[in-house]
Design a protein around this motif. Sequence first.
Motif, mmCIF file in Angstrom:
data_model
loop_
_atom_site.group_PDB
_atom_site.id
_atom_site.type_symbol
_atom_site.label_atom_id
_atom_site.label_comp_id
_atom_site.label_asym_id
_atom_site.label_seq_id
_atom_site.Cartn_x
_atom_site.Cartn_y
_atom_site.Cartn_z
ATOM 1 N N PRO A 1 4.471 -1.420 3.390
ATOM 2 C CA PRO A 1 3.704 -0.171 3.309
ATOM 3 C C PRO A 1 4.642 1.030 3.160
ATOM 4 C CG PRO A 1 3.770 -0.984 5.578
ATOM 5 C CD PRO A 1 4.449 -2.021 4.731
ATOM 6 N N VAL A 2 4.293 1.952 2.266
ATOM 7 C CA VAL A 2 5.105 3.132 1.980
ATOM 8 C C VAL A 2 4.250 4.377 2.171
ATOM 9 C CG1 VAL A 2 6.491 4.328 0.248
ATOM 10 C CG2 VAL A 2 6.464 1.830 0.297
ATOM 11 N N PHE A 3 4.719 5.343 2.962
ATOM 12 C CA PHE A 3 4.015 6.611 3.176
ATOM 13 C C PHE A 3 2.585 6.375 3.675
ATOM 14 C CE2 PHE A 3 6.689 7.926 -0.723
ATOM 15 C CZ PHE A 3 7.791 8.191 0.062
ATOM 16 N N CYS A 4 2.401 5.416 4.565
ATOM 17 C CA CYS A 4 1.064 5.076 5.050
ATOM 18 C C CYS A 4 0.898 5.490 6.514
ATOM 19 C CB CYS A 4 0.808 3.571 4.927
ATOM 20 S SG CYS A 4 0.686 2.984 3.225
ATOM 21 N N THR A 5 -0.355 5.679 6.916
ATOM 22 C CA THR A 5 -0.690 5.940 8.313
ATOM 23 C C THR A 5 -1.759 4.958 8.764
ATOM 24 O OG1 THR A 5 -2.359 7.585 7.677
ATOM 25 C CG2 THR A 5 -0.153 8.397 8.138
ATOM 26 N N ASP A 6 -1.708 4.625 10.051
ATOM 27 C CA ASP A 6 -2.662 3.687 10.653
ATOM 28 C C ASP A 6 -2.602 2.331 9.954
ATOM 29 O OD1 ASP A 6 -3.548 5.633 12.434
ATOM 30 O OD2 ASP A 6 -5.075 6.347 11.033
ATOM 31 N N VAL A 7 -1.526 1.613 10.227
ATOM 32 C CA VAL A 7 -1.271 0.318 9.586
ATOM 33 C C VAL A 7 -1.317 -0.777 10.655
ATOM 34 C CG1 VAL A 7 0.377 -1.061 8.273
ATOM 35 C CG2 VAL A 7 0.165 1.399 7.819
ATOM 36 N N LEU A 8 -2.095 -1.818 10.396
ATOM 37 C CA LEU A 8 -2.160 -2.985 11.268
ATOM 38 C C LEU A 8 -1.710 -4.212 10.478
ATOM 39 C CD1 LEU A 8 -3.012 -4.537 13.851
ATOM 40 C CD2 LEU A 8 -5.309 -4.693 12.862
ATOM 41 N N VAL A 9 -0.667 -4.877 10.975
ATOM 42 C CA VAL A 9 -0.212 -6.148 10.413
ATOM 43 C C VAL A 9 -0.303 -7.160 11.560
ATOM 44 C CG1 VAL A 9 1.658 -7.385 9.261
ATOM 45 C CG2 VAL A 9 1.349 -4.931 8.843
ATOM 46 N N ARG A 10 -1.283 -8.036 11.502
ATOM 47 C CA ARG A 10 -1.559 -8.899 12.659
ATOM 48 C C ARG A 10 -1.775 -10.346 12.221
ATOM 49 N NH1 ARG A 10 -6.090 -6.603 16.335
ATOM 50 N NH2 ARG A 10 -7.397 -7.061 14.505
ATOM 51 N N PRO B 1 0.859 -1.188 0.000
ATOM 52 C CA PRO B 1 0.000 0.000 0.000
ATOM 53 C C PRO B 1 0.899 1.245 0.000
ATOM 54 C CG PRO B 1 0.091 -0.986 2.195
ATOM 55 C CD PRO B 1 0.936 -1.841 1.310
ATOM 56 N N TYR B 2 0.581 2.196 -0.858
ATOM 57 C CA TYR B 2 1.440 3.363 -1.072
ATOM 58 C C TYR B 2 0.590 4.615 -0.876
ATOM 59 C CZ TYR B 2 5.214 5.919 -3.585
ATOM 60 O OH TYR B 2 6.233 6.761 -3.954
ATOM 61 N N GLU B 3 0.985 5.470 0.049
ATOM 62 C CA GLU B 3 0.214 6.683 0.372
ATOM 63 C C GLU B 3 -1.222 6.330 0.759
ATOM 64 O OE1 GLU B 3 1.007 9.748 0.810
ATOM 65 O OE2 GLU B 3 2.692 10.358 -0.461
ATOM 66 N N CYS C 1 8.588 -7.645 6.923
ATOM 67 C CA CYS C 1 7.663 -6.511 7.022
ATOM 68 C C CYS C 1 8.480 -5.242 7.159
ATOM 69 C CB CYS C 1 6.721 -6.686 8.214
ATOM 70 S SG CYS C 1 5.503 -5.349 8.369
ATOM 71 N N ASN C 2 8.307 -4.323 6.209
ATOM 72 C CA ASN C 2 9.112 -3.110 6.145
ATOM 73 C C ASN C 2 8.237 -1.857 6.136
ATOM 74 O OD1 ASN C 2 11.097 -4.994 5.768
ATOM 75 N ND2 ASN C 2 12.018 -4.031 3.998
ATOM 76 N N PRO C 3 7.834 -1.353 7.283
ATOM 77 C CA PRO C 3 7.189 -0.030 7.281
ATOM 78 C C PRO C 3 8.194 1.010 6.779
ATOM 79 C CG PRO C 3 6.953 -1.156 9.408
ATOM 80 C CD PRO C 3 7.983 -1.904 8.636
ATOM 81 N N ASP C 4 7.826 1.755 5.739
ATOM 82 C CA ASP C 4 8.749 2.636 5.028
ATOM 83 C C ASP C 4 8.168 4.045 5.031
ATOM 84 O OD1 ASP C 4 10.742 3.591 3.359
ATOM 85 O OD2 ASP C 4 10.442 2.101 1.785
ATOM 86 N N SER C 5 8.734 4.931 5.870
ATOM 87 C CA SER C 5 8.180 6.278 6.045
ATOM 88 C C SER C 5 6.705 6.208 6.414
ATOM 89 C CB SER C 5 8.391 7.130 4.792
ATOM 90 O OG SER C 5 9.768 7.368 4.565
ATOM 91 N N CYS C 6 6.384 5.378 7.398
ATOM 92 C CA CYS C 6 5.007 5.187 7.843
ATOM 93 C C CYS C 6 4.842 5.648 9.282
ATOM 94 C CB CYS C 6 4.613 3.708 7.740
ATOM 95 S SG CYS C 6 4.478 3.095 6.046
ATOM 96 N N GLU C 7 3.600 5.987 9.638
ATOM 97 C CA GLU C 7 3.274 6.424 10.992
ATOM 98 C C GLU C 7 2.158 5.573 11.569
ATOM 99 O OE1 GLU C 7 2.501 10.564 11.515
ATOM 100 O OE2 GLU C 7 3.885 11.177 9.934
ATOM 101 N N ASP C 8 2.242 5.351 12.880
ATOM 102 C CA ASP C 8 1.191 4.650 13.627
ATOM 103 C C ASP C 8 0.986 3.246 13.070
ATOM 104 O OD1 ASP C 8 0.896 7.033 15.055
ATOM 105 O OD2 ASP C 8 -0.640 7.762 13.690
ATOM 106 N N LYS D 1 12.149 1.338 7.719
ATOM 107 C CA LYS D 1 12.864 2.122 6.708
ATOM 108 C C LYS D 1 12.302 3.548 6.628
ATOM 109 C CE LYS D 1 14.701 -1.823 4.947
ATOM 110 N NZ LYS D 1 16.145 -2.161 4.916
ATOM 111 N N SER D 2 13.064 4.430 5.928
ATOM 112 C CA SER D 2 12.525 5.778 5.644
ATOM 113 C C SER D 2 13.278 6.451 4.502
ATOM 114 C CB SER D 2 12.571 6.657 6.898
ATOM 115 O OG SER D 2 13.919 6.875 7.316
#
Length: 364
Positions: free
Chosen positions: A176-185, A153-155, A199-206, A224-225
């Motif tokens: 996920p890239v440039f995403c907010t509110d991400v749940l990987v469960r 998911p991107y933006e 699993c690589n959260p990339d410039s993501c928040e929350d 990552k960022s």
Amino acid sequence: MPDRLITEYGAEPGTDCSDAIAQAIAAGGRVVVPPGEFRTGPIRLRSNVELHVSAGGTLRFHTDATAYPIVRTRWQGIECFSHSPLIYAYGETDVAVTGTGTLDGGASTDNWWSSTRPRTDWERLVQWVEDGVPVEERVFAPGHGFRPSFVQPYECRRVRIEDVRIVDAPMWVVHPVFCTDVLVRGVTVESLGPNNDGCNPDSCEDVLISGCSFTTGDDCVAIKSGRDTDGRRVARPSRNIVIESCRFTAGHGALTIGSEASGGVHGVHAHDLHITGTDHAIRIKTNSARGGVIENLTATDITATGLTTSAVLITTRHAEPDPPGEHPPAVRNITITNLTAHSTPRTIEIIDSPRAPVEGFRMS
């Protein structure tokens, strides 16, 4: 949210169901893959769509690179237009991939893994960045470019990836890239190919990564960022990330930050991690070409056995260029408590320099 059974749109086990899946997604709601093996090309998710792979169901993806259209992506921390991820969403809200079935990327040394990195394309991308070429002009033709991530998911806002089993990815698995509110469960990753980070959260928040299992060919969770000049151009950190109650059975680092972290990583909390047979339990890696600030990591209640290198590695000189770059990173405020490591050659390795010291490291 209505159910859209892909067989109602013409999908049949053992056949190419790309068009049927696309039609079900266009109809909106919960797109259901029933038991059986269904073959597909790349899948593009839209807002308010949940792709649900039922127990006993498998989506097996094509391995011909030319089947994947060129889309905006981020590869090894640099933005460009390259092969679409196997499951992709761009600028969407409320997207999900769920179910206890299997997503099979089909990657092997006969296809995606046969070339771990096309050098000429990579060198071209790096040169484009140094020459200031806009992202919109960093376009690779089909068949060129790079191995795609599996789920990207991107933006996007409000992303949920839950319970699925993901095997044999071309590249990074959940990215996920440039995403907010991400749940990987509850996700299970089994992918031992080159660069197969779990699993690589990339410039993501929350971001919450909870109850997952990782058997990977590279890092398991890697935050990552962005990379070097392009990461500093974007300047979007990853922050507010929680990793909890996960298991790690193969990989380089169970919990890694970097090395593409030029945009910074702020506020990571990990607890209740169970690790067997990785190189490191915790690995933070960056260098003077990356820059960026990595700060405020807390990790507690970690059990590790059979580590091959060290329980904790923190280095600000990972793959340091010669001569050193002009962007020394900052790594600070790292707190690790209640770490139990059985059978590890070393407990802690810190490799830094006067230009980029590790500051505020605490372990108890």
